[in-house]
Design an enzyme around this catalytic site. Sequence first.
Site, PDB file in Angstrom:
ATOM      1  N   HIS A  28      38.707   5.721  -0.445  1.00  0.00           N
ATOM      2  CA  HIS A  28      37.765   5.951  -1.522  1.00  0.00           C
ATOM      3  C   HIS A  28      38.540   6.581  -2.662  1.00  0.00           C
ATOM      4  O   HIS A  28      38.959   7.729  -2.564  1.00  0.00           O
ATOM      5  CB  HIS A  28      36.634   6.866  -1.036  1.00  0.00           C
ATOM      6  CG  HIS A  28      35.712   7.321  -2.132  1.00  0.00           C
ATOM      7  ND1 HIS A  28      34.360   7.104  -2.085  1.00  0.00           N
ATOM      8  CD2 HIS A  28      35.953   7.963  -3.291  1.00  0.00           C
ATOM      9  CE1 HIS A  28      33.816   7.598  -3.189  1.00  0.00           C
ATOM     10  NE2 HIS A  28      34.757   8.140  -3.926  1.00  0.00           N
ATOM     11  N   LYS A  84      31.268  -8.113   1.247  1.00  0.00           N
ATOM     12  CA  LYS A  84      32.176  -8.229   2.376  1.00  0.00           C
ATOM     13  C   LYS A  84      32.508  -6.800   2.815  1.00  0.00           C
ATOM     14  O   LYS A  84      32.703  -5.923   1.978  1.00  0.00           O
ATOM     15  CB  LYS A  84      33.446  -8.952   1.899  1.00  0.00           C
ATOM     16  CG  LYS A  84      34.429  -9.242   2.967  1.00  0.00           C
ATOM     17  CD  LYS A  84      34.261 -10.648   3.496  1.00  0.00           C
ATOM     18  CE  LYS A  84      35.119 -10.804   4.752  1.00  0.00           C
ATOM     19  NZ  LYS A  84      34.477 -11.668   5.740  1.00  0.00           N
ATOM     20  N   ARG A  99      27.392  11.497 -13.542  1.00  0.00           N
ATOM     21  CA  ARG A  99      27.247  12.957 -13.575  1.00  0.00           C
ATOM     22  C   ARG A  99      28.619  13.620 -13.466  1.00  0.00           C
ATOM     23  O   ARG A  99      29.604  12.942 -13.190  1.00  0.00           O
ATOM     24  CB  ARG A  99      26.418  13.394 -12.361  1.00  0.00           C
ATOM     25  CG  ARG A  99      27.085  12.978 -11.064  1.00  0.00           C
ATOM     26  CD  ARG A  99      26.438  13.514  -9.812  1.00  0.00           C
ATOM     27  NE  ARG A  99      27.270  13.270  -8.642  1.00  0.00           N
ATOM     28  CZ  ARG A  99      27.298  12.162  -7.939  1.00  0.00           C
ATOM     29  NH1 ARG A  99      26.518  11.144  -8.273  1.00  0.00           N
ATOM     30  NH2 ARG A  99      28.104  12.022  -6.899  1.00  0.00           N
TER      31      ARG A  99
HETATM   32  C1  MV4 Z   1      31.599  -0.015   1.685  1.00  0.00           C
HETATM   33  C2  MV4 Z   1      32.561   0.144   2.704  1.00  0.00           C
HETATM   34  C3  MV4 Z   1      33.268  -0.975   3.081  1.00  0.00           C
HETATM   35  N1  MV4 Z   1      33.026  -2.169   2.508  1.00  0.00           N
HETATM   36  N2  MV4 Z   1      31.410  -1.225   1.140  1.00  0.00           N
HETATM   37  C4  MV4 Z   1      29.715   4.355   1.885  1.00  0.00           C
HETATM   38  C5  MV4 Z   1      28.900   5.095   0.867  1.00  0.00           C
HETATM   39  C6  MV4 Z   1      28.530   4.097  -0.152  1.00  0.00           C
HETATM   40  N3  MV4 Z   1      28.634   4.640  -1.467  1.00  0.00           N
HETATM   41  C7  MV4 Z   1      29.475   2.966   0.055  1.00  0.00           C
HETATM   42  N4  MV4 Z   1      30.143   3.157   1.308  1.00  0.00           N
HETATM   43  C8  MV4 Z   1      30.979   2.211   1.811  1.00  0.00           C
HETATM   44  N5  MV4 Z   1      30.852   0.987   1.259  1.00  0.00           N
HETATM   45  C9  MV4 Z   1      32.088  -2.263   1.558  1.00  0.00           C
HETATM   46  N6  MV4 Z   1      31.865  -3.463   1.011  1.00  0.00           N
HETATM   47  C10 MV4 Z   1      32.727   1.401   3.257  1.00  0.00           C
HETATM   48  C11 MV4 Z   1      31.922   2.443   2.826  1.00  0.00           C
HETATM   49  C12 MV4 Z   1      32.132   3.683   3.478  1.00  0.00           C
HETATM   50  C13 MV4 Z   1      32.707   4.742   2.820  1.00  0.00           C
HETATM   51  C14 MV4 Z   1      33.061   4.663   1.473  1.00  0.00           C
HETATM   52  C15 MV4 Z   1      33.641   5.704   0.842  1.00  0.00           C
HETATM   53  C16 MV4 Z   1      33.892   6.872   1.539  1.00  0.00           C
HETATM   54  C17 MV4 Z   1      33.529   6.978   2.852  1.00  0.00           C
HETATM   55  C18 MV4 Z   1      32.934   5.938   3.519  1.00  0.00           C
HETATM   56  C19 MV4 Z   1      32.591   6.060   4.851  1.00  0.00           C
HETATM   57  C20 MV4 Z   1      32.008   5.012   5.483  1.00  0.00           C
HETATM   58  C21 MV4 Z   1      31.765   3.832   4.791  1.00  0.00           C
END
Ligand code: MV4
Length: 447
Positions: free
Chosen positions: A208, A201, A292
């Site tokens: 983060h 979802k 890491r």
């Molecule tokens: C997500 C999300 C919203 N919902 N997953 C971006 C990098 C990857 N490691 C996972 N990411 C995201 N996953 C769900 N289910 C939003 C992001 C995301 C994001 C996450 C952390 C930091 C910055 C971001 C920027 C855009 C999208």
Amino acid sequence: MFHKILIANRGEIAVRIIRACRELGIKTVAVYSDVDREALHTQLADESICIGPASSLKSYLNMEQIISATIITKADAIHPGFGFLSENAKFAAMCEKCNIKFIGPSSDVISHMGNKARARQTMMEANIPVIPGSEMPVFEAEEAKELADQIGYPIMVKASSGGGGKGMRIVEKEEDFIRYFHMAQQEAINAFGDNTMYMEKYIVSPRHIEFQILADHYGNVIHLGERDCSIQRRHQKMIEESPSSIIKEELRKKMGEVAIAAAQAVGYESAGTVEFLLDYSGNFYFMEMNTRIQVEHPVTEMVSGLDLIKEQIRIAEGETLSYTQKDITLQGHAIECRINAENPSKNFMPSPGIIKRLLLPGGNGVRIDTAVYQDYEIPPYYDSMILKIIVHDKTRTEAIRKMQTALGEVIVEGVDTNLDFLYEIICHEKFISGDISTSFLQDYFKE
Ligand code: MV4
């Protein structure tokens, strides 16, 4: 005890590791590419070995060459730093076979966590909250769509071998699903040679939040609190802080316990990071685990007083953790800014070249992690991050003021940098009030 460690990396992290080794009385070997002959890590290590040409594929990613350098120099262990071979299970396995200690978790744990769909399954089985979504890996668009329709839109399709934004698509509505699934999957095939996908979802504007953990060889695991890494551009973090302005003690305790349980679920050893998304209502979900040491580890060092590289080395030597959770007290507030040689007004195009003039800040609670110096030539072949400024003060407000002061002092001439952009963010009213999320830069810095 290790007698000698080879550092399979370059730049500020290689320098950071060399310093930790020297403080521990351990000899160091630097490896360098043709263009890194004058690099600081090459100069600071006790011994240096050229491992190939500029292209990282032929040098810093050249596993055979690095193993050979380790054998020739009689080093006992390899510290991989971050990036390059740090999360390469095959390389960790090669080290294990050659009786060289890879400073990090076992190759099995690296490959387990590197397989994001599998990590997700393991966490579900361990009753760790994951983002609602698929329970099994998916390979086929039509089949995936049936599941997506049930889960509900918006949905995120992610590559099991992904991370860092590659092989990932947000699907807002049913009609787009098949097309976007194929696009994400094709990207995954091209980038990782793996068509395994999973779905979650889509969480709108989450934070983060990641927890630093330390685990020894004997099942002891502690956490060192969280880092808020919500300020990112195209999945590249720009500013990180600890603690998060949104997390109160009760939630920290809960998330910390979950992070420890996540590490225990895979038999983790070494320093590691458990990444969560925290939604607007305060729900948190396991997203990934990084096996890491991370770029932003200094903010945790500042608030915890620990040296994470030294802890990694001690754990790799087979020592038991010298701290229990009760021994850990987190003090004050730390912020890190990543300074890159790039031009924000030219779409953040890298700006390699000679640093003609360099003036760095300092003072109480200001830490500089860098491998550049005046007259140094930044080669165009590697990451553009040249400098990390980390500040530590009693409160978030004071830490922000300290970062403003520090950024204001920096002089870098000869190459373009993102310094002004960082300064603007640090001074932004929403940043100052702590009202940030992963969409912060999109929302307020559109151009
Ligand atoms: C997500 C999300 C919203 N919902 N997953 C971006 C990098 C990857 N490691 C996972 N990411 C995201 N996953 C769900 N289910 C939003 C992001 C995301 C994001 C996450 C952390 C930091 C910055 C971001 C920027 C855009 C999208």
